[in-house]
Motif scaffolding. Structure first.
Motif, short mmCIF file in Angstrom:
data_model
loop_
_atom_site.label_atom_id
_atom_site.label_comp_id
_atom_site.label_asym_id
_atom_site.label_seq_id
_atom_site.Cartn_x
_atom_site.Cartn_y
_atom_site.Cartn_z
N ILE A 31 -8.69 -8.65 -2.95
CA ILE A 31 -8.38 -7.23 -2.75
C ILE A 31 -8.76 -6.94 -1.31
O ILE A 31 -9.90 -7.14 -0.91
N GLN A 36 -5.35 -0.41 -1.46
CA GLN A 36 -5.13 -1.21 -2.68
C GLN A 36 -6.19 -0.87 -3.73
O GLN A 36 -5.88 -0.70 -4.91
N ASP A 39 -5.56 2.63 -5.14
CA ASP A 39 -4.41 2.61 -6.03
C ASP A 39 -4.78 2.04 -7.40
O ASP A 39 -4.47 2.60 -8.44
#
Ligand code: WTA
Length: 651
Positions: A31, A36, A39
């Motif tokens: 990640i 990201q 989200d």
């Protein structure tokens, strides 16, 4: 739970240093951007079914689930109707890939002996031991106690239990025979797997002898399987006790993994509560596996080429989730070390890191404080440049220990993941993502995707930034505990009755203006000694079981190495106490519970501070134990002279 004083927790910690992740770490991370993370987190919060359903596709299923989430806390069920198996996910599915001959477990014994088990090796041993279990009459649902040293056979036994659906109950090797008996009885265990002994700081921990003593008090146990580890003479009772190697010698290596329901009980792990006997935290199959698998990948950024080392003992939840299940589900290489960090010298951990070129290292603040004390010369003697990520768990880490870890062990280049979670949560809940999160020393930072915490008053109102309160979870998550074994009512009362609609397990915390969480420690009567939860009540019961003790109150006090030390205020019957009596009581508690509960301080007093209704005022005792001159509000105290006497009762 005694949360009355938690309405106004004042935080004194002011920490302003920040550490963004190094660009090269971010570039390679699973990640790798704040967007990201945001989200994932928003999606998991708003659409848990969609999010978790998608994540669960990463597991192997014999039969896919019908429904992702059914019901709500305290009785949320996950992946309902699905069928899977933990040992299949940790082993079999890697065998059809190149990982077949990859090291699953690299093991180092304290005396320096070593073993490496590939996924194929581990699979074979697990299948054989699963057949041994079956031959001993263990069926799906039967409970098996594992009271073992940190040797590969412990991992094999765990995975064999999961293969046939027999929940294991692992008891830390430092617990006494009485503690083993109590846990055997609560779980109604049918079998105990143990060893003759294990090595710790050059001395033998005599496990089989403790098992023998425990079995006098735990009648449900029918058989004992004994691994030969130390070779010391032990008594084997014919018809009851079997040697591991004899049984394994005859066992077939063919054993299909049982197709188990998602909610099939996976293991019981006993942990301390503020009242009563230890709580048998029960985890189930699919949700726990998914939680540990995902968090291992996200938080430790596990890659196939990593050598990953978590230094916990498998007797605690950290070892369950982050030595065995999480890493193996990811097909990782997990290192397992049997012994003490300071044997035969204070640099043993660093020597192991250099020897195996460890990349990811996960340990506890209490250990870090000990390393600081032993001196930089030990880590400086070894090459630690293989390390790329560091982690901590078990208690709040003080910023100075964090900085030392960062500089001396991490060479200033490794992100540190300070991971907050509990036996009950099964998996890491609040933690930095090493490629994303800018860390602040002392903060476990932000909730992982799927985790929706809040900080509330004891009446459940959400608190603004920087106000200290109770840390709760407002949504269920897959790896949460499902019950306390044999006592669902206690489960509901303990975790879900303090704050309506939320999970609360005893920690105070604050959230800063950036949304970072700062754990302030326990607000109930549970101590955190060297990262291990101990109930004051259990220590009090152990003290009161001594014929000379009339009454006892146990509180924690700040301790340089252990985080919290154990201070016991004791009222004796008859004559005054002396040093010999103090030693006798320390030994008594040690025998009753185990070395980890040995009191640091015993203070005699002819009375304890009580309210008019007879409740012991522990908060006053905490002040006295910590050496604070001024104590808080004493207006409800029944007898003021007690305080002066207590202050004079020095250790
Ligand atoms: C404490 C261990 C601050 C906390 C995994 C929690 C922590 C208890 C942290 C659970 C951390 C654990 N920062 N405190 N990173 N991690 N704790 O059940 O008080 O043995 O409630 O699980 O340890 O301990 P347990």
């Amino acid at each position: 739970m005694g949360i009355s004083s938690a309405e106004s927790i004042t935080s004194v910690l002011q920490e302003t240093r920040t550490f963004p992740p190094p660009a090269e770490f971010t570039a390679a991370a699973h990640i790798n951007s704040e967007a990201q993370y945001q989200d994932l987190w928003e999606r998991a919060k708003d659409d848990p079914n969609g999010f978790w359903g998608e994540m669960a596709a990463g597991l192997h299923w014999f039969k896919k689930w019908d429904k992702v989430l059914d019901g709500k806390m305290p009785d949320a069920k996950w992946f309902v109707g699905g069928r899977t198996n933990v040992s299949y996910n940790c082993l079999d599915r890697h065998l059809t890939t190149w990982r077949k001959n990859k090291a699953a477990i690299i093991w180092e014994g304290e005396p320096g002996d070593t073993r490496v088990l590939t996924y194929q090796d581990l699979h074979r041993e697990v299948c054989k031991f699963a057949n041994v279990l079956k031959k001993l009459g263990i069926k799906t649902g039967d409970r098996v106690t594992l009271y073992m040293p940190m040797i590969p056979e412990l991992a094999i036994a765990m995975l064999a239990c999961t293969r046939i659906g027999a929940p294991h109950s692992i008891i830390f090797g430092g617990f006494s025979a009485d503690a083993v008996a109590e846990r055997n009885n609560d779980a109604q265990a049918k079998l105990v797997v143990t060893a003759d002994g294990g090595w710790r700081r050059g001395k033998e921990i005599e496990l089989k002898n403790s098992v023998d003593a425990s079995l006098e008090k735990s009648p449900t146990v029918e058989n004992v399987v004994v691994v030969r580890r130390t070779g010391s003479p032990i008594v084997m009772e014919p018809g009851r006790d079997y040697w591991w190697h004899d049984l394994m010698h005859e066992a077939s290596a063919d054993c299909d993994a049982a197709e188990l329901d998602s909610e099939h009980p996976l293991f019981i792990l006993y942990t301390s509560g503020s009242t009563g006997k230890p709580k048998g935290v029960l985890h189930t199959t699919a949700g726990y596996l998914l939680g540990t698998m995902l968090t291992s990948k996200w938080v430790f950024d596990l890659k196939d080429e990593d050598t990953y080392w978590c230094t916990a003992d498998i007797g605690w939840v950290t070892g369950h989730s982050y030595i065995i299940y999480g890493p193996l589900a990811n097909g990782a290489t997990t290192l397992m070390y049997e012994g003490a960090p300071n044997w035969p010298h204070d640099g043993r951990f660093w020597e192991i890191i250099e020897k195996y070129k460890v990349n990811i290292f996960y340990t506890a603040p209490t250990a870090i404080r000990a390393f600081v004390k032993w001196g930089d010369e030990w880590p400086n003697k070894f090459d630690l440049t293989s390390l790329r990520l560091l982690g901590t768990v078990g208690e709040p880490i003080n910023p100075e220990a964090w900085m030392w870890y960062h500089h001396v062990i991490g060479g200033g280049r490794c992100p540190i993941v300070d991971t907050w979670w509990q036996t009950e949560t099964g998996a890491i809940m609040i933690s930095p993502l090493p490629g994303v999160t800018t860390t602040k020393p002392g903060s476990c930072t932000k909730p992982l995707p799927g985790v929706v915490p809040d900080i509330v008053t004891k009446s459940g109102e959400s608190l603004p930034a920087n106000a200290g309160g109770l840390l709760v979870m407002t949504q269920p998550w897959p790896s949460m505990l499902r019950t306390l074994y044999g006592d669902h009512e206690r489960y509901v009362r303990t975790y879900f009755s303090e704050i309506a609609g939320c999970y609360f397990a005893g920690d105070g915390a604050r959230r800063d203006a950036d949304g970072y969480y700062w754990i302030m420690g326990r607000v109930d009567d549970v101590l955190n000694v060297a990262g291990h939860r101990l109930s004051t009540m259990e220590i009090e019961s152990a003290l009161v079981s001594h014929p000379r003790v009339a009454e006892a109150a146990v509180v924690g006090f700040p301790h340089d190495l252990k985080g919290e030390g154990i201070c016991c205020f004791v009222t004796l019957t008859g004559s005054d106490g002396d040093d010999q009596m103090k030693q006798e009581l320390k030994d008594h508690v040690r025998k009753q519970i185990g070395a980890l509960a040995t009191p640091d301080m015993i203070r005699f007093s002819n009375a304890l501070p009580k309210t008019r209704s007879g409740k012991i005022m522990r908060r006053l005792l905490r002040d006295i134990a910590a050496g604070r001159e001024k104590t808080g509000d004493t207006t409800t105290l029944e007898d003021y002279t007690v305080l002066a006497t207590l202050r004079a009762s020095e250790e």
